[in-house]
Scaffold this active site. Structure first.
Site, short mmCIF file in Angstrom:
data_model
loop_
_atom_site.label_atom_id
_atom_site.label_comp_id
_atom_site.label_asym_id
_atom_site.label_seq_id
_atom_site.Cartn_x
_atom_site.Cartn_y
_atom_site.Cartn_z
CB ALA A 9 -0.95 0.01 1.19
CB SER A 137 -2.38 -10.18 -13.21
OG SER A 137 -2.10 -9.68 -14.50
CE1 TYR A 154 2.65 -9.91 -11.66
CE2 TYR A 154 1.63 -10.03 -13.82
CZ TYR A 154 1.70 -9.47 -12.56
OH TYR A 154 0.83 -8.47 -12.21
CB ALA A 157 2.82 -16.16 -9.42
CE LYS A 158 -0.05 -10.69 -9.59
NZ LYS A 158 -0.42 -10.12 -8.28
CB ILE A 186 -3.79 -0.51 -13.31
CG1 ILE A 186 -4.88 -1.61 -13.37
CG2 ILE A 186 -4.20 0.64 -12.41
CD1 ILE A 186 -6.21 -1.20 -13.92
N1 LIG Z 1 -0.49 -2.09 -12.71
C1 LIG Z 1 -1.00 -3.05 -13.46
O1 LIG Z 1 -1.19 -2.89 -14.68
C2 LIG Z 1 -1.38 -4.37 -12.84
C3 LIG Z 1 -2.08 -5.28 -13.65
C4 LIG Z 1 -2.45 -6.50 -13.11
C5 LIG Z 1 -2.13 -6.80 -11.79
N2 LIG Z 1 -1.45 -5.90 -11.05
C6 LIG Z 1 -1.13 -6.28 -9.67
O2 LIG Z 1 -1.57 -5.28 -8.79
C7 LIG Z 1 -0.75 -5.29 -7.62
C8 LIG Z 1 -0.27 -3.87 -7.34
O3 LIG Z 1 0.52 -3.46 -8.43
P1 LIG Z 1 0.84 -1.93 -8.74
O4 LIG Z 1 0.62 -1.76 -10.19
O5 LIG Z 1 0.18 -1.03 -7.77
O6 LIG Z 1 2.43 -1.96 -8.52
P2 LIG Z 1 3.40 -0.95 -7.75
O7 LIG Z 1 4.77 -1.42 -8.11
O8 LIG Z 1 3.02 0.45 -8.01
O9 LIG Z 1 3.11 -1.30 -6.23
C9 LIG Z 1 3.45 -2.54 -5.68
C10 LIG Z 1 3.74 -2.34 -4.20
O10 LIG Z 1 4.05 -3.64 -3.66
C11 LIG Z 1 5.22 -3.50 -2.86
N3 LIG Z 1 5.95 -4.76 -2.83
C12 LIG Z 1 6.53 -5.40 -3.87
N4 LIG Z 1 7.15 -6.51 -3.45
C13 LIG Z 1 6.95 -6.57 -2.10
C14 LIG Z 1 7.35 -7.49 -1.09
N5 LIG Z 1 8.07 -8.58 -1.39
N6 LIG Z 1 6.96 -7.26 0.19
C15 LIG Z 1 6.24 -6.14 0.49
N7 LIG Z 1 5.84 -5.25 -0.42
C16 LIG Z 1 6.19 -5.45 -1.70
C17 LIG Z 1 6.03 -2.41 -3.55
O11 LIG Z 1 7.03 -1.86 -2.71
C18 LIG Z 1 4.95 -1.43 -3.97
O12 LIG Z 1 4.67 -0.49 -2.95
C19 LIG Z 1 0.37 -6.29 -7.89
O13 LIG Z 1 0.05 -7.53 -7.32
C20 LIG Z 1 0.35 -6.41 -9.40
O14 LIG Z 1 0.86 -7.65 -9.84
C21 LIG Z 1 -1.06 -4.68 -11.54
#
Ligand SMILES: NC(=O)c1ccc[n+]([C@@H]2O[C@H](COP(=O)([O-])OP(=O)(O)OC[C@H]3O[C@@H](n4cnc5c(N)ncnc54)[C@H](O)[C@@H]3O)[C@@H](O)[C@H]2O)c1
Length: 246
Positions: A9, A137, A154, A157-158, A186
């Protein structure tokens, strides 16, 4: 007053979700590795009038999850909602990825959801109920492989998150509802380079003709995580502006 633990977060989808939940009356526990960004996120949450706590931990560390869940209940009294959001992409194909990279990808994107469900479920059961929202995802169903890049580890895992969500919805019923969200593209730090290099092409691949915003996912997190009369568990919702159907 309700309490939500939101992993990852400090920024992106997790931060938008935490802010949305705070505006809906939740105190928030931020679990992340980024101390400075997490501290700023906590300040934003406090500016809504809710309490915020930062726990710096790797989400795939079960001992840390168990400890933070206990500390949350000690400080805030209960855990109403867990949002398993922290994740990281891995853009390497089958012939390039190392064993360590595969393991790390599975740990942060899949094992983490096991660790945190294991940590919060006893507290939710003791309090009479709770919700879990896992962030998967769109790659879980598309496979995450294009001509340009392979995110197969990835995606695996998802996809595991979807099976875990269905299984836990059965194991934890009727007290705990467990659902998953599959975001499409996103705009966040996780994909900034990919998005800036291909913005028009990506927008054209989406029926609603725009990239997603963290708030688009936060709205579904709030619905699945906090809607009072929500009659849904074991489900996975695609939130992608219509990219998958094209
Ligand atoms: N942005 C996209 O297009 C998208 C699409 C599909 C799924 N997602 C999923 O949404 C979720 C959030 O992604 P986002 O786009 O906000 O990414 P982001 O990189 O902006 O945020 C991810 C957050 O997770 C934290 N994090 C990563 N590894 C960690 C760990 N081992 N322990 C604790 N914290 C950790 C990071 O420090 C960061 O604050 C993820 O699971 C991502 O796979 C994102």
């Amino acid at each position: 007053m309700k309490t939500a633990i939101v992993t990852g977060a400090a920024r992106g989808i997790g931060l938008a979700s935490a802010l949305r939940l705070a505006r809906a009356g939740h105190d928030i526990v931020i679990v992340d590795l980024l101390a400075d960004e997490a501290a700023r996120a906590a300040d934003s949450i406090r500016s809504t009038g809710q309490r915020a706590r930062v726990a710096i931990a790797d989400v795939s560390d079960l001992a840390a999850a168990l400890r933070i869940a206990d500390e949350t209940v000690a400080e805030f009294g209960r855990i109403d909602l867990l949002v398993c959001n922290a994740g990281r992409t891995m853009s390497k194909g089958l012939l390039d990825i190392t064993e360590a990279e595969w393991d790390a990808t599975i740990d942060v994107n899949l094992k983490s959801a096991f660790c945190w469900a294991r940590a919060v479920a006893p507290h939710m059961q003791a309090a009479g109920g709770g919700r879990i929202v896992n962030i998967s995802s769109l790659n879980a169903i598309t496979g995450g492989v294009t001509r340009a890049v392979s995110k197969f580890a990835y995606a695996a895992a998802k996809a595991g998150i979807l099976g875990l969500t269905r299984s836990l919805s059965k194991e934890l019923a009727p007290l705990i509802a467990v659902n998953a969200i599959l975001p499409g593209i996103i705009e966040t730090d996780i994909n900034a380079a990919q998005v800036s290099a291909n913005r028009e092409m990506l927008q054209d691949s989406i029926l609603l003709q725009r990239l997603g915003r963290p708030e688009d996912i936060a709205a579904w997190v709030a619905f699945l995580g906090a809607e009072p009369d929500m009659f849904v568990t074991g489900q996975s919702v695609v939130v992608d502006g219509g990219q998958w159907v094209t």
